[in-house]
Design an enzyme around this catalytic site. Structure first.
Site, mmCIF file in Angstrom:
data_model
loop_
_atom_site.group_PDB
_atom_site.id
_atom_site.type_symbol
_atom_site.label_atom_id
_atom_site.label_comp_id
_atom_site.label_asym_id
_atom_site.label_seq_id
_atom_site.Cartn_x
_atom_site.Cartn_y
_atom_site.Cartn_z
ATOM 1 N N TYR A 1 38.356 -70.077 -76.117
ATOM 2 C CA TYR A 1 37.090 -69.592 -75.540
ATOM 3 C C TYR A 1 35.941 -70.437 -76.106
ATOM 4 C CZ TYR A 1 33.472 -66.177 -74.233
ATOM 5 O OH TYR A 1 32.373 -65.556 -73.702
ATOM 6 N N ALA B 1 33.184 -70.116 -77.546
ATOM 7 C CA ALA B 1 32.577 -69.791 -78.839
ATOM 8 C C ALA B 1 33.554 -69.873 -80.002
ATOM 9 C CB ALA B 1 31.949 -68.392 -78.792
ATOM 10 N N LYS B 2 34.803 -70.211 -79.727
ATOM 11 C CA LYS B 2 35.783 -70.336 -80.808
ATOM 12 C C LYS B 2 35.566 -71.635 -81.585
ATOM 13 C CE LYS B 2 38.208 -66.532 -80.278
ATOM 14 N NZ LYS B 2 37.358 -65.803 -79.338
ATOM 15 N N THR B 3 36.193 -71.713 -82.752
ATOM 16 C CA THR B 3 36.022 -72.900 -83.590
ATOM 17 C C THR B 3 36.465 -74.169 -82.859
ATOM 18 O OG1 THR B 3 38.153 -72.336 -84.600
ATOM 19 C CG2 THR B 3 36.166 -71.723 -85.815
#
Length: 373
Positions: free
Chosen positions: A183, A185-187
């Site tokens: 996604y 916004a994931k790292t």
């Protein structure tokens, strides 16, 4: 007044816009959209990164968990234990495989509580699904001991934990399978939805490959019922590029976490996550920076008034608290946590000055003196 959003979504693209445009142009000009070389390359590179034998790109981490449950042979009549302090997707992956999701409590580290697991085991229990939350991996020695004692398997929801380690081993590689989310916004985020499943099990790998592509084998013959859950080749190409500098991204997140620890460690009204390197058994990647705070709602409103974005995960409810899902259980640690938990900004768009501003705004709310860089 400074403005510090909880997450700066445009930064995901703008940070390396020219490079991303070049990748999009290259993939587009080759017409390489579905299950092409870029996907195979990325699967190989990310498997090597975490030390897994196989990686299978899928449409999203929810699908990844669902396919992992099915590939492990879990279905109707089976129960799978999970921590209610997680996104509903964890439980949904179990539910849509035909099994029964069984929510249990979390411990002081906000991760699944081993004692609660023990208490929830029944003759129908087949698996434990720990969520490796906020970029921290659970104590897998404890969980594996429980699994071994009761003949259970482990499937990891490692959506938030790519590169997080326990005793040097990466999240997603402890059990029969583990899923990661891409996604935005994931790292390691792509430009939409995406996910991957890790496994070291040959049979599970073969089933995952079939399940993600309509049950079709390498010859194109349909040999079982399957789904359409393939990681788009374009996203894979972007992710493969981003993986080349992923360690730098994590290093910056860990630096930010250290700054929060330095600036907020003396605020008695807060419980902070463990600081980087505070525990030799854990290597945390700080997907999120989730604190516990007295007068949480007042603090959140104060931060908003001063331009600081925050988040309470999943709408402020644990999975078992969504009444229409039909759970009938009380989990006191989790319920107390959701009265106190709050996530501060944690991403690589933050400057040192942003982190200082967020910290000083929190300090001012609680009546502590200001600090400086």
């Amino acid at each position: 007044m400074r403005n510090v959003p909880f997450f700066n979504y445009p930064h995901v693209f703008i940070s390396r816009e020219e490079e991303f445009i070049a990748i999009i142009r290259d993939v587009g000009r080759r017409g390489a959209f579905i299950m092409q070389k870029d996907l195979a390359d990325f699967e190989r590179h990310i498997a090597d990164y975490v030390g897994a034998k196989y990686a299978v790109g899928v449409a999203n981490a929810t699908d990844g968990l669902h396919l992992a449950v099915r590939a492990a042979g879990i279905g109707p009549g089976d129960e799978v234990i999970f921590a209610s302090h997680t996104m509903v997707a964890t439980a949904a992956a179990i539910y849509f495989a035909g099994a029964t999701p069984v929510p249990v409590d979390c411990g002081p580290d906000h991760l699944i509580d081993p004692e609660s697991i023990e208490a929830a085991i029944t003759p129908r229990t087949r698996a434990i699904m720990p969520t490796q939350l906020n970029g921290r991996t659970a104590n897998m020695d404890f969980l594996q001991a429980i699994a071994d004692e009761h003949g259970l398997i482990i499937i990891e929801d490692a959506a938030q934990a790519l590169g997080s380690k326990f005793k040097g081993q990466c999240a997603g590689t402890f059990g029969v399978a583990g899923a990661i989310s891409f996604y935005p916004a994931k790292t390691l985020g792509c430009f939409g939805d995406g996910g991957i499943v890790f496994t070291n099990d040959d049979e599970v790998y073969e089933k995952l490959m079939l399940l993600r592509d309509h049950g079709r084998d390498a010859s194109g013959d349909v040999v079982m019922w399957g789904l359409n859950s393939r990681l788009d080749n374009l996203q894979a190409a972007i992710l493969d590029y981003k993986l080349t500098y992923y360690d730098k991204e994590i290093a910056r997140r860990r630096q930010i976490a250290g700054m929060y620890q330095q600036y907020l460690g003396d605020v008695a009204e807060l419980v902070l996550p463990p600081a980087p390197d505070s525990d030799p058994d854990h290597y945390d990647i700080f997907q999120n920076y989730e604190i516990e705070a007295e007068r949480r709602d007042e603090l959140r409103a104060y931060l908003k008034e001063h331009g600081v974005g925050t988040l309470i995960q999943w709408g402020g409810k644990a999975v078992h608290q969504f009444e229409k899902l039909g759970f009938d259980v009380q989990l006191p640690n989790t319920e107390r946590l959701f009265q106190r938990c709050l996530m501060l900004p944690m991403n690589t768009s933050l400057s040192d000055e942003d982190v200082l501003y967020v910290s000083n705004t929190v300090r001012k709310f609680y009546g502590y003196p200001q600090v400086s860089l």
